[in-house]
Every structure is written in C-alpha cells, then in structure tokens.
Design an enzyme around this catalytic site. Structure first.
Site, PDB file in Angstrom:
ATOM      1  N   LYS A  80       3.352  13.936  68.036  1.00 29.18           N
ATOM      2  CA  LYS A  80       4.673  13.480  67.610  1.00 29.18           C
ATOM      3  C   LYS A  80       4.887  12.067  68.124  1.00 29.18           C
ATOM      4  O   LYS A  80       4.610  11.785  69.287  1.00 29.18           O
ATOM      5  CB  LYS A  80       5.722  14.425  68.224  1.00 29.18           C
ATOM      6  CG  LYS A  80       7.159  14.021  68.004  1.00 29.18           C
ATOM      7  CD  LYS A  80       7.722  14.741  66.808  1.00 29.18           C
ATOM      8  CE  LYS A  80       9.038  14.197  66.336  1.00 29.18           C
ATOM      9  NZ  LYS A  80       8.971  12.907  65.668  1.00 29.18           N
ATOM     10  N   LYS A 104       6.084  12.027  77.715  1.00 28.38           N
ATOM     11  CA  LYS A 104       7.504  12.320  77.464  1.00 28.38           C
ATOM     12  C   LYS A 104       7.685  13.770  77.038  1.00 28.38           C
ATOM     13  O   LYS A 104       8.570  14.465  77.522  1.00 28.38           O
ATOM     14  CB  LYS A 104       8.058  11.412  76.346  1.00 28.38           C
ATOM     15  CG  LYS A 104       8.396  10.020  76.785  1.00 28.38           C
ATOM     16  CD  LYS A 104       9.051   9.263  75.634  1.00 28.38           C
ATOM     17  CE  LYS A 104       9.140   7.782  75.951  1.00 28.38           C
ATOM     18  NZ  LYS A 104       9.805   7.018  74.907  1.00 28.38           N
ATOM     19  N   LYS A 116       1.386   8.098  67.788  1.00 29.28           N
ATOM     20  CA  LYS A 116       2.078   6.825  67.575  1.00 29.28           C
ATOM     21  C   LYS A 116       1.449   6.112  66.402  1.00 29.28           C
ATOM     22  O   LYS A 116       0.249   6.252  66.155  1.00 29.28           O
ATOM     23  CB  LYS A 116       1.975   5.937  68.824  1.00 29.28           C
ATOM     24  CG  LYS A 116       3.098   4.925  68.933  1.00 29.28           C
ATOM     25  CD  LYS A 116       4.384   5.612  69.325  1.00 29.28           C
ATOM     26  CE  LYS A 116       5.545   4.667  69.471  1.00 29.28           C
ATOM     27  NZ  LYS A 116       6.728   5.349  70.017  1.00 29.28           N
ATOM     28  N   THR A 200      18.421   8.386  72.105  1.00 27.13           N
ATOM     29  CA  THR A 200      17.721   7.706  73.206  1.00 27.13           C
ATOM     30  C   THR A 200      18.738   7.200  74.223  1.00 27.13           C
ATOM     31  O   THR A 200      18.605   7.425  75.430  1.00 27.13           O
ATOM     32  CB  THR A 200      16.857   6.549  72.671  1.00 27.13           C
ATOM     33  OG1 THR A 200      15.936   7.084  71.717  1.00 27.13           O
ATOM     34  CG2 THR A 200      16.073   5.878  73.788  1.00 27.13           C
ATOM     35  N   SER A 358      14.493  14.487  68.155  1.00 28.19           N
ATOM     36  CA  SER A 358      13.526  14.580  67.056  1.00 28.19           C
ATOM     37  C   SER A 358      12.982  16.008  66.972  1.00 28.19           C
ATOM     38  O   SER A 358      12.800  16.563  65.891  1.00 28.19           O
ATOM     39  CB  SER A 358      12.351  13.619  67.289  1.00 28.19           C
ATOM     40  OG  SER A 358      12.614  12.370  66.702  1.00 28.19           O
TER      41      SER A 358
END
Length: 424
Positions: A80, A104, A116, A200, A358
């Site tokens: 992810k 994370k 990514k 965020t 997300s």
C-alpha cells in the site's frame, strides 16, 4: 512529430535517504535480535517495476515519461502506498518511501506491506487533459502488478482525488468490473472515505497532543511553528489554531512568515493557492532556515526532506519536534536533538494518519458499507493514540530514541510474518 522524454534525475540525496533508511532498519533488527538474512530481505523492495509511458500532448507531440512502482514486502498483506508526480522522482527515493510505508503500516498495525509509486514529470506545467492521459497510461503500464488484494495506490506529492478517480476508472476498464478498492484517496462519490483529505494532519495533531502531555506542555497557548503550507501543513495550522495553540510561524517554498503574537491563520488559509503558496503576498518574510530556529514550543517540519541537519540541530529551540513530512531530519540531527532532550516524534509514526484512513477506505470499499466522519475520526484517534503510546514506551524500555523505537515497532510485524511464511 517531436519526440520528447522526461528523464529521471539521480541525486546523491535520494541515495542517502535509502542508505540511511536501511541503516536504521539494520539497527532496529539487531536490537530485536533478528539474524542478518532478515535484514537482507528487508533492505530492498521485493519488486521494483520501471515503466515508460508515451503520452500524446495537447500540441500533438508525444512525450515519453518514466514511472516506477516499488512493492517492499507483502508478507503481512497487500502492499500500500502513494503515487507522486514530481520532476525529482528517482528509483532510490521510491524504494526508500516503500520501506517507510511498510514501517508505517507496522506501527499502526495494519494488514499491509509498503508500496510506493512515482512518475518523473512536472504536473504544474501540464494541462488537465495531459495529466489524465498520463494517469491512465501509468495504470495501463502497472495493471498486472496492482489490485485490491495485491497493491493499493493512493495520492502523494502533486496527486489528488481527481487523479485517483482517473486511475480507478482505467483499472476498472481493464479488469471489466468496478474496482473501488484498487485505489484510495478517491472522491467520496466514487467510494472515497470521509476524513481522508485531512487524515495525515489529524494524525499529526493527535501526536502533537500526546507529545505535549509527555512534556507537560499545555496545547492551549503553546507556540507552534509549521514549515510547509501544503495539504498537511495547512490543515495542521487550522487544527492547531482550533485547539487554541498560537501558530507563530508558517512557510512555503518561497519563504516564511513570523509573528510572535500569532498569525491570522484563517486569513492565510483563505489566501493560499492550490500549491500551498501564500508568502508571496507579503513583504516582511523570513527564510525557511530562520523559521526552523524560531523560539517556539513545538516545531512541525511539514515540507520536504533533510531540513534539520547537523548544521542547524544545535540551534533548534523547540522542546518537541513532530515530523509531518517524510525524512525532514537527518540521522546526525536526530542524534543531536535526542542528546539535547528534545522529544522528536518521527515521520513514520506522526504521518501514519493518511495510511490509516486509506485502510478505512479500502475496508469500506471491500464491505460496501460506509462510515460517518465521526466514526472515521474516532477509529483514527484510537489507533494513533495506541501507536504513539507503544512507540513511546518502547523507547523508554529499550533506552533508544523515538525514531529507532518506531522502526523497531514497525519492522517487527514484517519480520514475524516473513518468518512464519518460511521466507527466512
């Protein structure tokens, strides 16, 4: 017919980001007692795809763009992570960022590994239609490696819900069924989640509040400096202002504003453009370097990498630093700040609110049942507070700084999953 190419630029800086990330992972695994082969598995992504994307530009010419997708480790579950559109995207940067996404996800205990993506381009110089063709071209190029159970993209630097919508539409056309769970950060009408856009900043706000408690600082009236006024920085300024804190400094790419009595945040939010710039409207600006060294209680780097270095770490006056940006503090600076007793909340923990919401969006897509904003915020609060406490306690028990502690918490889940699968 002209043929133009947007070439990736290799820089030492991006290589350093990857090397320093690998160094902390190695240290974290050593502290946890894992053998060398676990580090060998973790130090690079399992898969790294480089693609070439031909795009018909508005003037009729064809331009060839370079894109990347890294999938760091899928032992825990699908990978992810965001897709950034930026002229300085490189393979090393995408690799390092995919590793951070793994960390994370481990820190906030999500069933994901890190991924990514990036395209070497400057979206500020492209038209709406050119961006759409590029977004769709990227999905066609990577479609065999991604999907709701394989690898789930999301927005990142210079990408937004519109770009996610085009990508989802292209993927749904290729697969011939509607696939909202393939990508997160979508518009609400296409299966996006409430609270995703500000997630965020909301996560960073929770970390600031928890860190302030540990340091015995009252958030009401605390002097806060925020470097960066993009998506995270601007939401954060608003949340801090709403919490009664005194935001005395903000900055964008062109300079910084400072008022020891507190800035008029509502006015600045009203005047910022879509790229988060506002300082051009003012004459009395200071530099970003000066901003970081202002006398304040809480400093939030929410812009770009390598802002706090061995050069300026001794001059930082804040008691708490909460990293909203990716990699704003170098390893040497982390060591200096830690020795000075400054509480540094690392990026992999502080900015994990985005991937957490997300995850909520993906869960809602998969079950076809959607939550209210209150429910999303309640769940986010619960996860961020628990994760902060876990990293903070680990740092105390193990006598390490918060960054190393976060890496230890983040990498453990991946290492255990890889071990149970029989990979190491």
């Amino acid at each position: 017919m002209g043929d133009k190419t947007e070439e990736p630029k290799q820089t030492n800086e991006n290589l350093n980001v990857l090397v320093s990330t690998q160094a902390v992972i190695q240290e974290a695994l050593n502290k946890l007692g894992y053998p060398e082969e676990v580090y060998e598995l973790m130090k690079e992504p399992l898969r790294m795809l480089t693609v070439r994307i031909p795009v018909r530009m508005d003037d009729g010419s064809v331009k060839i763009f370079t894109g990347y997708r890294a999938q760091h480790n899928d032992a825990v579950g699908p990978t992810k992570g965001g897709i950034r559109f930026h002229p300085n995207v490189t393979e090393e940067e995408v690799k390092a960022l995919s590793i951070w996404m793994s960390l994370k996800s481990g820190i906030v205990d999500l069933p994901y590994g890190g991924g990514k993506g990036g395209i070497v381009c400057d979206p500020r110089e492209m038209s709406f239609r050119e961006l759409e063709r590029l977004s769709r071209g990227y999905v066609r190029a990577i479609s065999q490696l991604v999907g709701p159970t394989k690898d789930i993209p999301a927005p990142d630097v210079f990408t937004n819900s519109q770009i996610m919508a085009w990508m989802m539409d292209e993927y749904s056309r290729i697969r011939e069924f509607d696939s909202p769970g393939f990508i997160t950060g979508k518009p609400i009408v296409l299966g996006g989640s409430h609270g995703r856009e500000s997630a965020t900043a909301k996560g960073v706000t929770i970390c600031i509040r928890e860190a302030a408690k540990k340091k015995g600082i009252e958030l009401e009236g605390a002097r806060v400096v925020i470097q960066g006024f993009g998506n995270a920085g601007s939401f954060l300024a608003k949340f801090m202002h709403d919490a009664g804190a005194n935001v005395i400094g903000i900055s964008d790419a062109y300079g910084a504003l400072h008022d020891p009595d507190g800035l008029d945040i509502e006015y600045l939010l009203d005047r910022r453009d879509s790229f988060g710039t506002v300082t051009k409207l003012f004459k009395d600006t200071i530099t970003n370097e000066q901003l970081l060294e202002l006398d304040c209680d809480i400093l939030v780097p929410a812009a770009i990498e390598n802002q706090i270095t061995a050069k300026n770490a001794h001059n930082i006056k804040a008691q708490i630093i909460v990293e909203a940006a990716n990699g704003p503090t170098t390893m040497e600076a982390t060591k200096i700040l830690s020795e000075r007793g400054i509480l540094l909340v690392p990026d992999v923990l502080a900015s994990a609110g985005g991937v957490t919401v997300s995850y909520f969006e993906w869960v809602q897509n998969n079950q076809g049942y959607y939550w209210s904003e209150e429910e999303v915020e309640r769940k986010l609060e619960e996860i961020m507070v628990r994760s902060f406490e876990n990293v903070y306690q680990t740092s105390h028990v193990r006598q390490v700084n918060m960054r190393l502690s976060a890496y230890m918490v983040g990498v453990r889940k991946l290492a255990e999953a890889s071990r149970f699968r029989g990979w190491v």
